[in-house]
Write an enzyme that holds these catalytic residues in place. Structure first.
Site, PDB file in Angstrom:
ATOM      1  CE1 TYR A  61      -3.846   2.329   0.722  1.00  0.00           C
ATOM      2  CE2 TYR A  61      -2.426   3.249   2.420  1.00  0.00           C
ATOM      3  CZ  TYR A  61      -3.557   3.328   1.639  1.00  0.00           C
ATOM      4  OH  TYR A  61      -4.403   4.406   1.779  1.00  0.00           O
ATOM      5  CE  LYS A  94      -3.580   5.206  -1.544  1.00  0.00           C
ATOM      6  NZ  LYS A  94      -4.633   5.935  -2.279  1.00  0.00           N
TER       7      LYS A  94
HETATM    8  P1  NDP Z   1     -13.370   2.524   1.027  1.00  0.00           P
HETATM    9  O1  NDP Z   1     -13.001   1.087   0.996  1.00  0.00           O
HETATM   10  O2  NDP Z   1     -14.491   2.962   1.907  1.00  0.00           O
HETATM   11  O3  NDP Z   1     -13.697   3.004  -0.458  1.00  0.00           O
HETATM   12  C1  NDP Z   1     -12.894   2.611  -1.534  1.00  0.00           C
HETATM   13  C2  NDP Z   1     -13.612   2.965  -2.817  1.00  0.00           C
HETATM   14  O4  NDP Z   1     -12.780   2.580  -3.908  1.00  0.00           O
HETATM   15  C3  NDP Z   1     -14.924   2.227  -2.966  1.00  0.00           C
HETATM   16  O5  NDP Z   1     -15.906   3.121  -3.465  1.00  0.00           O
HETATM   17  C4  NDP Z   1     -14.630   1.156  -4.008  1.00  0.00           C
HETATM   18  O6  NDP Z   1     -15.773   0.931  -4.825  1.00  0.00           O
HETATM   19  C5  NDP Z   1     -13.548   1.837  -4.837  1.00  0.00           C
HETATM   20  N1  NDP Z   1     -12.716   0.865  -5.542  1.00  0.00           N
HETATM   21  C6  NDP Z   1     -11.896  -0.074  -5.033  1.00  0.00           C
HETATM   22  N2  NDP Z   1     -11.345  -0.798  -6.019  1.00  0.00           N
HETATM   23  C7  NDP Z   1     -11.840  -0.301  -7.185  1.00  0.00           C
HETATM   24  C8  NDP Z   1     -11.655  -0.621  -8.556  1.00  0.00           C
HETATM   25  N3  NDP Z   1     -10.858  -1.626  -8.960  1.00  0.00           N
HETATM   26  N4  NDP Z   1     -12.312   0.123  -9.484  1.00  0.00           N
HETATM   27  C9  NDP Z   1     -13.116   1.125  -9.113  1.00  0.00           C
HETATM   28  N5  NDP Z   1     -13.351   1.476  -7.845  1.00  0.00           N
HETATM   29  C10 NDP Z   1     -12.703   0.769  -6.895  1.00  0.00           C
HETATM   30  O7  NDP Z   1     -12.034   3.322   1.360  1.00  0.00           O
HETATM   31  P2  NDP Z   1     -11.729   4.853   1.805  1.00  0.00           P
HETATM   32  O8  NDP Z   1     -12.861   5.734   1.491  1.00  0.00           O
HETATM   33  O9  NDP Z   1     -11.197   4.823   3.163  1.00  0.00           O
HETATM   34  O10 NDP Z   1     -10.508   5.170   0.847  1.00  0.00           O
HETATM   35  C11 NDP Z   1     -10.619   6.030  -0.259  1.00  0.00           C
HETATM   36  C12 NDP Z   1      -9.228   6.452  -0.689  1.00  0.00           C
HETATM   37  O11 NDP Z   1      -8.610   7.145   0.391  1.00  0.00           O
HETATM   38  C13 NDP Z   1      -8.303   5.277  -1.017  1.00  0.00           C
HETATM   39  O12 NDP Z   1      -7.491   5.632  -2.104  1.00  0.00           O
HETATM   40  C14 NDP Z   1      -7.491   5.124   0.246  1.00  0.00           C
HETATM   41  O13 NDP Z   1      -6.251   4.529  -0.007  1.00  0.00           O
HETATM   42  C15 NDP Z   1      -7.352   6.576   0.671  1.00  0.00           C
HETATM   43  N6  NDP Z   1      -7.027   6.792   2.083  1.00  0.00           N
HETATM   44  C16 NDP Z   1      -7.871   6.372   3.088  1.00  0.00           C
HETATM   45  C17 NDP Z   1      -7.550   6.645   4.397  1.00  0.00           C
HETATM   46  C18 NDP Z   1      -8.423   6.262   5.537  1.00  0.00           C
HETATM   47  O14 NDP Z   1      -8.015   6.431   6.686  1.00  0.00           O
HETATM   48  N7  NDP Z   1      -9.628   5.764   5.290  1.00  0.00           N
HETATM   49  C19 NDP Z   1      -6.330   7.375   4.758  1.00  0.00           C
HETATM   50  C20 NDP Z   1      -5.538   7.772   3.622  1.00  0.00           C
HETATM   51  C21 NDP Z   1      -5.895   7.501   2.351  1.00  0.00           C
HETATM   52  P3  NDP Z   1     -16.280  -0.515  -5.361  1.00  0.00           P
HETATM   53  O15 NDP Z   1     -15.838  -1.543  -4.382  1.00  0.00           O
HETATM   54  O16 NDP Z   1     -17.755  -0.350  -5.458  1.00  0.00           O
HETATM   55  O17 NDP Z   1     -15.638  -0.627  -6.703  1.00  0.00           O
END
Ligand code: NDP
Length: 265
Positions: A172, A176
């Site tokens: 991861y 990033k």
């Molecule tokens: P979630 O798991 O809640 O959301 C992730 C989203 O990404 C979902 O909507 C999922 O949709 C989508 N996704 C995953 N794989 C795919 C794919 N192959 N194609 C299209 N869509 C995809 O995670 P977060 O909201 O926490 O994370 C969002 C972003 O923020 C990420 O990039 C994460 O790395 C980053 N982040 C999060 C942090 C945290 O503390 N939560 C901290 C720092 C960064 P679906 O499964 O429907 O496709």
């Protein structure tokens, strides 16, 4: 100069909130977590939002939420690991809402494992989603912005893992860190086209991605190790989101903005 002679308009004071009204914003991964919040906030602020993801039932729910907010949107099945899916969706969005002004590369995933234990399939999926997916989305939308000739904005969602070691998350963090460097490279390459490319690097904010972990004893202990002994909340990103999607960030490009409540200090 007395009060009567002063024309306040000459002071060029800023609008009270960054203005994103009327902008067409494509957000990846809006079916949960940050992406869902971004879609709500942008729709509330008057943007036209293209919502995307693989889980169609969730996408329908988010569409209904935007309708309730009173915002404009279009909804698209998207898998960012599939270049054909990316190409189809960007064309669909422009057909439905008009030229894309802002792309938010938010879709992401992680798998917690020691480097000695992580499965090759998981490693590949993390890189394919977080790094390759962000690049291919940017490439497609960037070309469209260049052809249109009116600039644009790309906002990547990095992480404190872009620049800080996070335990059990080597793949991861690698993905990033690549997003952070991609942000700076694309910002440099596309500066001449007036395309701004920036990244938010959030710390731990409770969402579906990590809520199971933070419910464990080890997760709770992790939070107690932070300077403020708390996790961020999704609305904590609202201000930076609106700023970086608006024209008020006209000269902010190539920036990696850490939003972590001091967790990485
Ligand atoms: P979630 O798991 O809640 O959301 C992730 C989203 O990404 C979902 O909507 C999922 O949709 C989508 N996704 C995953 N794989 C795919 C794919 N192959 N194609 C299209 N869509 C995809 O995670 P977060 O909201 O926490 O994370 C969002 C972003 O923020 C990420 O990039 C994460 O790395 C980053 N982040 C999060 C942090 C945290 O503390 N939560 C901290 C720092 C960064 P679906 O499964 O429907 O496709």
């Amino acid at each position: 100069m007395n009060e009567m002679e002063l024309n306040v308009a000459d002071l060029n004071l800023p609008k009270l909130a960054p203005d994103v009204s009327g902008k067409v914003v494509l957000v990846t991964g809006t079916t949960s977590g940050f992406g869902r919040r971004f879609a709500h906030v942008l729709a509330h602020a008057g943007a036209k939002v293209a919502i995307t993801g693989r889980r169609m039932d969730r996408l329908e729910d988010v569409g209904n939420e935007i309708k309730a907010i009173g915002g404009g949107y279009s909804s698209h099945a998207l898998d960012v690991t599939d270049v054909e899916s990316i190409r189809r969706v960007t064309a669909e969005v422009e057909e439905a809402l008009g030229p894309i002004d802002v792309l938010i590369n938010n879709a992401g995933m992680n798998v917690q494992a020691l480097a000695t234990e992580i499965k090759v399939e998981d490693f590949d999926q993390i890189l394919a989603t977080n790094m390759r997916g962000t690049f291919l989305m940017s490439q497609d939308v960037g070309k469209r912005m260049i052809d249109r000739g009116e600039g644009g904005t790309i906002l990547n969602i990095g992480s404190i893992g872009s620049h800080t070691v996070l335990p059990y998350l080597t793949a991861y963090c690698m993905s990033k860190a690549a997003v952070a460097m991609m942000t700076r490279c694309l910002a440099r390459e596309w500066a001449r086209y007036m395309i701004n490319v920036n990244a938010l690097c959030p710390g731990y904010i409770e969402t579906e991605l990590n809520s199971d972990w933070f419910a464990t004893e080890k997760g709770k202990a992790q939070v107690m190790g932070y300077p403020r002994r708390r996790l961020g909340l999704e609305p904590d990103l609202d201000g930076a989101l609106l700023l970086l999607c608006s024209d008020q960030s006209r000269i902010i490009t190539g920036s990696l903005i850490t939003i972590d409540d001091g967790q990485s200090l």
